[in-house]
Design an enzyme around this catalytic site. Sequence first.
Site, PDB file in Angstrom:
ATOM      1  N   ASP A 155       0.870  -1.167   0.000  1.00 21.61           N
ATOM      2  CA  ASP A 155       0.000   0.000   0.000  1.00 21.61           C
ATOM      3  C   ASP A 155       0.914   1.226   0.000  1.00 21.61           C
ATOM      4  O   ASP A 155       2.119   1.119   0.260  1.00 21.61           O
ATOM      5  CB  ASP A 155      -0.949  -0.002   1.207  1.00 21.61           C
ATOM      6  CG  ASP A 155      -2.149   0.918   0.981  1.00 21.61           C
ATOM      7  OD1 ASP A 155      -2.097   1.749   0.048  1.00 21.61           O
ATOM      8  OD2 ASP A 155      -3.139   0.816   1.727  1.00 21.61           O
TER       9      ASP A 155
HETATM   10  C1  BGC Z   1      -4.996   3.360   0.108  1.00 22.62           C
HETATM   11  C2  BGC Z   1      -5.079   2.385  -1.054  1.00 22.62           C
HETATM   12  C3  BGC Z   1      -5.018   3.138  -2.348  1.00 22.62           C
HETATM   13  C4  BGC Z   1      -3.734   3.952  -2.382  1.00 22.62           C
HETATM   14  C5  BGC Z   1      -3.561   4.725  -3.666  1.00 22.62           C
HETATM   15  C6  BGC Z   1      -3.808   4.296  -0.022  1.00 22.62           C
HETATM   16  O1  BGC Z   1      -3.894   5.316   0.911  1.00 22.62           O
HETATM   17  O2  BGC Z   1      -4.931   2.659   1.314  1.00 22.62           O
HETATM   18  O3  BGC Z   1      -6.259   1.642  -0.963  1.00 22.62           O
HETATM   19  O4  BGC Z   1      -5.101   2.252  -3.428  1.00 22.62           O
HETATM   20  O5  BGC Z   1      -3.759   4.871  -1.304  1.00 22.62           O
HETATM   21  O6  BGC Z   1      -4.479   5.760  -3.762  1.00 22.62           O
END
Ligand code: BGC
Length: 678
Positions: free
Chosen positions: A245
Amino acid sequence: MKKLILLVAAIALGTFALSAQSITKEDKDRAKALVGKMTLEEKIDYIGGFDGFYIRGIERLGIPQIRMADGPQGVRNNTKSTLFACGVASAATWNEEAMKEMGVGLGQDARARGVHILLGPGVNIYRSPLCGRNFEYMGEDPYLAARAAVNYIKGVQSQGVMATIKHFALNNQEYDRHHVSSDVDERTINEIYFPTFRAAVTEAKVGSVMTSYNLINGVHAAENPWLIRTNLKEAWGFQGFVMSDWTSTYTTLGCIRGGLDLEMPQAFQMNAEAIKPLIEAGIVEESEIDEKVQNILQALIAFGFLDRPQLDKNISEDNEYSRKIAYKLSCESAVLLKNEGALPLKSGKKNTIVLMGPNADVIPCGGGSGRVDPIHSTSLAEGMKSLGKNYVTKLYKDGKPDANTLKKAAAVIVSVGFDKTCEKENSDRTFTLPAGQDELIEYACQHSDKVIVVIYAGGAIDMSRWQDKVSAILMGWYPGQEGGQAIANILAGKVNPSGKLPMTFEKTLEDNPTYRFYYPVEARTKRGMSCKTAFYGEGLFVGYRGYERNGVEPAYPFGHGLSYTSFEYMASNTIKSGDGYDVVFTVMNTGKYDGAEVSEIYVGEKNPCVVRPAKELKGFAKTFIPKGKAAKVTVHLPKSAFEYYDVKSHSWTLNPGYFTIYIGSSSADIRLTEEVLM
Ligand code: BGC
């Protein structure tokens, strides 16, 4: 000629769909040859993303730049696109076909924008209404969530777009998400928290997996070899790649050894400065980096990304198919929780309807990376207006009407709930509605005996102050860009509601089985990190499993949802089929409206040798039945529907004996039972 072109296009699309389903030996060999041509610097660069949402291209080797975009309910990041009903709403449809169509629509929207990898679905299990991301996920039950995820992924990937299942794993609260360890026993992880991910890998062949921010039993997910290597890659045979993530990595060696393949959004840990000295010192082998590049490339090759442009100019950015499916999902996901004769609304030129509340003239959406900006949308106020002269609606955007106007109204609709500012990632939300909303409903109840509450939220809310006073409650979730039209049509009876709850709604927060365990209890240090521990003390007994065990009556049970018509169940039977049983029964529409009924099949073991929930969802079917007609429904239960996870053998096991099969309209409304021997 036109027909021939269409046929060729269909075959080509079919080829993507097929190749996207599995990574072949040819894909692996081709990836290996490319890895062999890359310098060490290129390989290290390749395993870290760049510019927020990209994997680098390597022009000299014909490897294109790869574009990613969120997210679960629409294509995000520097674009406007179809805003579908949120993840939990898709689960609330209990309609596998609609779930898949949503995936197809998302896939088409991604192709229309040249997006290769869609960062969805999100599937973490709903433990408590407090988790800020519940709206993106698929409810409290692993079987229902798995069906939603598998269909979504198959839909997305059928369009030549890679889906990413997230957040692996146990990211069931957003509170202090970087520092909380989800501490759970092996059986609970395997029975409750893994099945959706496992089905995504083994059944839907998802191309990529995103790890979560939290720690699991003391080790951060992105650096957790037990999670990534032992389970995902070795036990389930995952052949795609694992990405972190955004900013969820903490140590270079942890990322390398844990099995992570791609660090996003950039190489904070897996960069040349950190890795090269480790290779020179003989601590890390170059082959460990090769393995990651190989995993990424073989998946990209399997999806055809090295062989065709991702941008499909034949698909409009304002995609008609997606819009149609978005409307279908909004209609099928709304759950009618309560109806004491207020709905459908009576039509008539003299019948004035009052519409008020903070969400009446907007299309609310959850926030964070799950937020999508639609190209166009219809609010509830606009939806009501479209109903025409027989539903004269006064709209009170801010404030409230005087007492007289309420008194005279044929019905008062109060539209309440959360939005992108208060239900979102990186923080949890309250159980109570935002300030002033309970008071608004109470004010309406003081002046009208036909108050209808429409709720926008990702899960349960505290209704204790007004639940008994209002005439009807409709759960709209975050219904997407077409939500206002769909909900207006449901209120007017043009669409018969057919959604059912993918989670239990509790009367008070204290009733929730996780209440004592949700927030971290202790701080400790492991591998040089201080972290807090959320001990999942309720074990297997999440959601309805817990309410049933604790003997606590919920406000609305899992699987509940009313219709404007009524259904009668009859003539059930079980027939041995394959390694399990077919459950066969008849459902009759005995009311005055055409409608769809979700039939839910639960299984309970009669004499288990380990503690087991009284019953667990193992199948369902949604059947459209015209008024006065009956339909024969068949649901297959494979052997796996009867098994539990045995911690001694570390595998799913059947304890031979008798099982009860419960056929119901909700988890608390069982209409028929059968007994089978396995
Ligand atoms: C989230 C993800 C997301 C990523 C990109 C993160 O803060 O937890 O689910 O895909 O950001 O936007």
